[in-house]
Motif scaffolding. Structure first.
Motif, PDB file in Angstrom:
ATOM      1  N   SER A  44     -55.138  38.747  50.968  1.00 50.49           N
ATOM      2  CA  SER A  44     -55.976  39.689  50.014  1.00 50.49           C
ATOM      3  C   SER A  44     -56.860  40.640  50.594  1.00 50.49           C
ATOM      4  O   SER A  44     -57.009  41.963  50.451  1.00 50.49           O
ATOM      5  N   TYR A  45     -57.817  40.063  51.542  1.00 53.06           N
ATOM      6  CA  TYR A  45     -58.654  41.034  52.314  1.00 53.06           C
ATOM      7  C   TYR A  45     -57.712  42.061  53.252  1.00 53.06           C
ATOM      8  O   TYR A  45     -58.293  43.231  53.103  1.00 53.06           O
ATOM      9  N   LYS A  55     -57.734  46.331  53.119  1.00 57.23           N
ATOM     10  CA  LYS A  55     -57.912  46.986  54.429  1.00 57.23           C
ATOM     11  C   LYS A  55     -56.879  48.141  54.417  1.00 57.23           C
ATOM     12  O   LYS A  55     -57.222  49.237  54.778  1.00 57.23           O
ATOM     13  N   VAL A  63     -58.584  40.841  64.209  1.00 59.92           N
ATOM     14  CA  VAL A  63     -57.771  39.837  63.912  1.00 59.92           C
ATOM     15  C   VAL A  63     -58.430  38.987  62.732  1.00 59.92           C
ATOM     16  O   VAL A  63     -59.427  38.766  62.766  1.00 59.92           O
ATOM     17  N   GLN A  64     -57.947  38.966  61.843  1.00 56.85           N
ATOM     18  CA  GLN A  64     -58.329  38.300  60.498  1.00 56.85           C
ATOM     19  C   GLN A  64     -58.650  37.014  60.765  1.00 56.85           C
ATOM     20  O   GLN A  64     -57.915  36.009  61.236  1.00 56.85           O
ATOM     21  N   LEU A  65     -59.928  36.776  60.334  1.00 57.98           N
ATOM     22  CA  LEU A  65     -60.524  35.414  60.502  1.00 57.98           C
ATOM     23  C   LEU A  65     -60.856  34.546  59.231  1.00 57.98           C
ATOM     24  O   LEU A  65     -60.685  35.165  58.318  1.00 57.98           O
ATOM     25  N   ASP A 100     -64.080  45.468  64.465  1.00 57.26           N
ATOM     26  CA  ASP A 100     -64.919  44.313  63.822  1.00 57.26           C
ATOM     27  C   ASP A 100     -66.384  44.125  64.311  1.00 57.26           C
ATOM     28  O   ASP A 100     -67.082  43.690  63.982  1.00 57.26           O
ATOM     29  N   ILE A 154     -68.214  34.177  48.761  1.00 54.61           N
ATOM     30  CA  ILE A 154     -66.992  34.285  47.824  1.00 54.61           C
ATOM     31  C   ILE A 154     -66.050  33.158  47.846  1.00 54.61           C
ATOM     32  O   ILE A 154     -65.525  32.855  49.122  1.00 54.61           O
ATOM     33  N   ARG A 166     -62.867  30.805  45.754  1.00 52.18           N
ATOM     34  CA  ARG A 166     -61.653  30.972  44.590  1.00 52.18           C
ATOM     35  C   ARG A 166     -61.900  29.777  43.903  1.00 52.18           C
ATOM     36  O   ARG A 166     -61.782  28.544  44.386  1.00 52.18           O
ATOM     37  N   LEU A 168     -62.998  34.882  41.186  1.00 47.14           N
ATOM     38  CA  LEU A 168     -63.846  34.488  42.409  1.00 47.14           C
ATOM     39  C   LEU A 168     -65.151  34.171  41.877  1.00 47.14           C
ATOM     40  O   LEU A 168     -65.918  34.587  40.814  1.00 47.14           O
ATOM     41  N   PRO A 204     -66.535  39.453  42.018  1.00 51.46           N
ATOM     42  CA  PRO A 204     -66.384  40.443  42.995  1.00 51.46           C
ATOM     43  C   PRO A 204     -67.161  41.829  42.646  1.00 51.46           C
ATOM     44  O   PRO A 204     -67.921  41.943  41.919  1.00 51.46           O
ATOM     45  N   GLY A 205     -66.747  42.900  43.401  1.00 48.59           N
ATOM     46  CA  GLY A 205     -67.317  44.067  43.508  1.00 48.59           C
ATOM     47  C   GLY A 205     -68.722  44.516  44.167  1.00 48.59           C
ATOM     48  O   GLY A 205     -69.169  45.451  43.615  1.00 48.59           O
ATOM     49  N   GLY A 248     -68.182  42.763  49.501  1.00 48.11           N
ATOM     50  CA  GLY A 248     -66.756  42.829  50.042  1.00 48.11           C
ATOM     51  C   GLY A 248     -66.177  44.188  50.257  1.00 48.11           C
ATOM     52  O   GLY A 248     -65.653  44.527  51.166  1.00 48.11           O
ATOM     53  N   LEU A 249     -66.430  44.963  49.382  1.00 46.05           N
ATOM     54  CA  LEU A 249     -65.910  46.250  49.504  1.00 46.05           C
ATOM     55  C   LEU A 249     -66.615  47.089  50.387  1.00 46.05           C
ATOM     56  O   LEU A 249     -65.958  48.138  51.288  1.00 46.05           O
ATOM     57  N   THR A 270     -67.618  45.902  53.215  1.00 49.27           N
ATOM     58  CA  THR A 270     -67.254  45.005  54.450  1.00 49.27           C
ATOM     59  C   THR A 270     -65.953  46.122  54.912  1.00 49.27           C
ATOM     60  O   THR A 270     -65.863  46.567  56.083  1.00 49.27           O
ATOM     61  N   ARG A 271     -65.266  46.387  53.908  1.00 45.34           N
ATOM     62  CA  ARG A 271     -63.966  47.115  54.172  1.00 45.34           C
ATOM     63  C   ARG A 271     -64.550  48.474  54.456  1.00 45.34           C
ATOM     64  O   ARG A 271     -63.743  49.209  55.381  1.00 45.34           O
TER      65      ARG A 271
HETATM   66  N1  LIG Z   1     -62.004  39.767  61.098  1.00 43.15           N
HETATM   67  C1  LIG Z   1     -62.782  39.513  60.268  1.00 43.15           C
HETATM   68  N2  LIG Z   1     -62.318  38.305  59.419  1.00 43.15           N
HETATM   69  C2  LIG Z   1     -63.477  38.344  58.534  1.00 43.15           C
HETATM   70  C3  LIG Z   1     -64.476  38.815  58.137  1.00 43.15           C
HETATM   71  C4  LIG Z   1     -64.678  40.084  58.932  1.00 43.15           C
HETATM   72  O1  LIG Z   1     -65.608  40.965  58.793  1.00 43.15           O
HETATM   73  N3  LIG Z   1     -63.646  40.419  60.106  1.00 43.15           N
HETATM   74  N4  LIG Z   1     -65.208  38.617  56.966  1.00 43.15           N
HETATM   75  C5  LIG Z   1     -64.746  37.704  56.156  1.00 43.15           C
HETATM   76  C6  LIG Z   1     -63.824  38.372  54.990  1.00 43.15           C
HETATM   77  N5  LIG Z   1     -63.816  39.565  54.672  1.00 43.15           N
HETATM   78  C7  LIG Z   1     -63.067  40.495  55.679  1.00 43.15           C
HETATM   79  O2  LIG Z   1     -62.115  40.411  56.401  1.00 43.15           O
HETATM   80  C8  LIG Z   1     -63.751  40.275  53.538  1.00 43.15           C
HETATM   81  C9  LIG Z   1     -64.341  39.578  52.413  1.00 43.15           C
HETATM   82  C10 LIG Z   1     -64.121  40.257  51.222  1.00 43.15           C
HETATM   83  C11 LIG Z   1     -63.281  41.490  50.872  1.00 43.15           C
HETATM   84  C12 LIG Z   1     -63.136  41.900  49.673  1.00 43.15           C
HETATM   85  O3  LIG Z   1     -62.504  43.039  49.534  1.00 43.15           O
HETATM   86  N6  LIG Z   1     -63.770  41.254  48.441  1.00 43.15           N
HETATM   87  C13 LIG Z   1     -63.467  41.825  47.112  1.00 43.15           C
HETATM   88  C14 LIG Z   1     -62.516  40.881  46.574  1.00 43.15           C
HETATM   89  C15 LIG Z   1     -61.138  40.546  47.103  1.00 43.15           C
HETATM   90  C16 LIG Z   1     -60.268  39.625  46.443  1.00 43.15           C
HETATM   91  O4  LIG Z   1     -59.727  39.958  45.466  1.00 43.15           O
HETATM   92  O5  LIG Z   1     -59.918  38.700  47.346  1.00 43.15           O
HETATM   93  C17 LIG Z   1     -64.856  41.949  46.421  1.00 43.15           C
HETATM   94  O6  LIG Z   1     -65.502  41.142  46.910  1.00 43.15           O
HETATM   95  O7  LIG Z   1     -64.986  42.403  45.481  1.00 43.15           O
HETATM   96  C18 LIG Z   1     -62.741  42.093  51.963  1.00 43.15           C
HETATM   97  C19 LIG Z   1     -63.052  41.357  53.214  1.00 43.15           C
HETATM   98  C20 LIG Z   1     -63.812  36.814  56.760  1.00 43.15           C
HETATM   99  N7  LIG Z   1     -62.959  37.089  57.761  1.00 43.15           N
END
Ligand SMILES: Nc1nc2c(c(=O)[nH]1)N[C@@H](CN(C=O)c1ccc(C(=O)N[C@@H](CCC(=O)O)C(=O)O)cc1)CN2
Length: 291
Positions: free
Chosen positions: A48-49, A53, A96-98, A120, A237, A239, A250, A269-270, A273-274, A276-277
């Motif tokens: 989802s993240y 992006k 690299v997604q973590l 990142d 955050i 699930r 969430l 949400p809202g 997280g947004l 971060t992106r």
């Molecule tokens: N490589 C990385 N991995 C991770 C990071 C990071 O900064 N770099 N941080 C977290 C997760 N994260 C980024 O990837 C992240 C978290 C939340 C959201 C987001 O869009 N949240 C929305 C809901 C999305 C959904 O429905 O799932 C919100 O909060 O409204 C984006 C990115 C761990 N990994």
């Protein structure tokens, strides 16, 4: 009293508009920023993240490249993918997604990235620049969530300088770098970084003007932990089920009652997280501007 909502959707939209203008200017100079993501496995949250992006990238005209490896990928597979991303000219920044699936070495992965393409801000060189950069501007990418927390507070004019911030969680992507960013000259907060071995987290939160919760335990931060009028930024955050429409439900680290005590709250949400992106895109655009 109901707290002011720190609206991540609206704030990210404004930032993306600003970034689109910069992307258009780069295009006129013949530079097309390109963000790649490396996703290993199919953890639903990570999927989802990463999807978000790519959606954001498309909105502002950043090319996006998806690289996916199966859950069973070996460290050699990951290393080969990183080598490709380091040398791909269309990729000006990547992540690299973590977390990576169990058995893969996250630190080694981050070390292998070209620091100039690290979107990142988590490569050891870029984290080192953050540690060294106590004064003034830092010309290397900043970790996205910590930068997003500060940007959200700044855009809502929440006072930070001279204030006491309690951060819950000491992880690589949020707590640790956030402490470094908040204590830089020009931001000037005093930070208490708490974690699972902190004897009384509630007491540390009670004396905070700003609370940042980043643990992923739904409802951890209770109303009676929060000083009246404090700003509460919810980074956690989790699930916790499925909505009627079949989407993931969430929940953040902050209990709903906190809205009656705090001065500002970011929702989940809202919320963050947004940001971060949006901060990821800020890093991608800034890196392309340095080319
Ligand atoms: N490589 C990385 N991995 C991770 C990071 C990071 O900064 N770099 N941080 C977290 C997760 N994260 C980024 O990837 C992240 C978290 C939340 C959201 C987001 O869009 N949240 C929305 C809901 C999305 C959904 O429905 O799932 C919100 O909060 O409204 C984006 C990115 C761990 N990994």
């Amino acid at each position: 009293m109901t707290a002011i909502r720190l609206d991540g959707v609206a704030t990210a939209a404004v930032i993306k508009d600003e970034l689109k203008t910069r992307v258009d200017a780069l295009r006129e100079c013949g530079i097309r920023p390109g963000l790649a993501t490396l996703l290993v496995g199919s953890d639903p949250a990570s999927v989802s993240y990463v999807t978000g992006k790519h959606r954001d990238s498309a909105e502002i005209g950043v090319e996006s490249i998806k690289v996916e490896l199966p859950e069973s990928a070996s460290m050699a597979d990951v290393e080969a993918a990183i080598a490709d991303l380091n040398s791909a000219p269309e990729v000006t920044g990547y992540i690299v997604q973590l977390p990576l699936p169990t058995g893969l070495d996250e630190h080694r992965t981050l070390e292998l990235m070209d620091p100039a393409k690290d979107a990142d801000g988590l490569h050891p060189f870029n984290l080192g620049k953050l540690v060294l950069g106590v004064d003034g501007e830092i010309d290397t990418p900043l970790p996205c969530t910590p930068n997003g927390v500060i940007e959200l507070l700044r855009r809502y004019e929440v006072p930070i300088a001279g204030k006491h911030v309690t951060v819950i969680g000491r992880g690589l992507t949020v707590g640790r770098p956030l402490g470094l960013l908040l204590t830089r000259k020009g931001i000037d907060a005093t930070v208490t970084l708490t974690h699972s071995r902190t004897p009384d987290i509630a007491a540390e939160v009670r004396r905070a003007d700003i609370v940042v919760a980043a643990v992923g335990v739904p409802g951890l931060v209770k109303a009676d932990w929060v000083k009246p009028g404090a700003a509460v930024v919810d980074v956690g955050i989790a699930r916790v089920g499925t909505t009627e429409s079949g989407r993931a439900k969430l929940a953040g680290d902050v209990a709903p009652e906190v809205w009656d005590t705090a001065g500002w709250v970011s929702p989940v949400p809202g919320g963050v997280g947004l940001l971060t992106r949006a901060m990821l895109l800020e890093n991608v655009v800034s890196a392309a501007e340095r080319l």
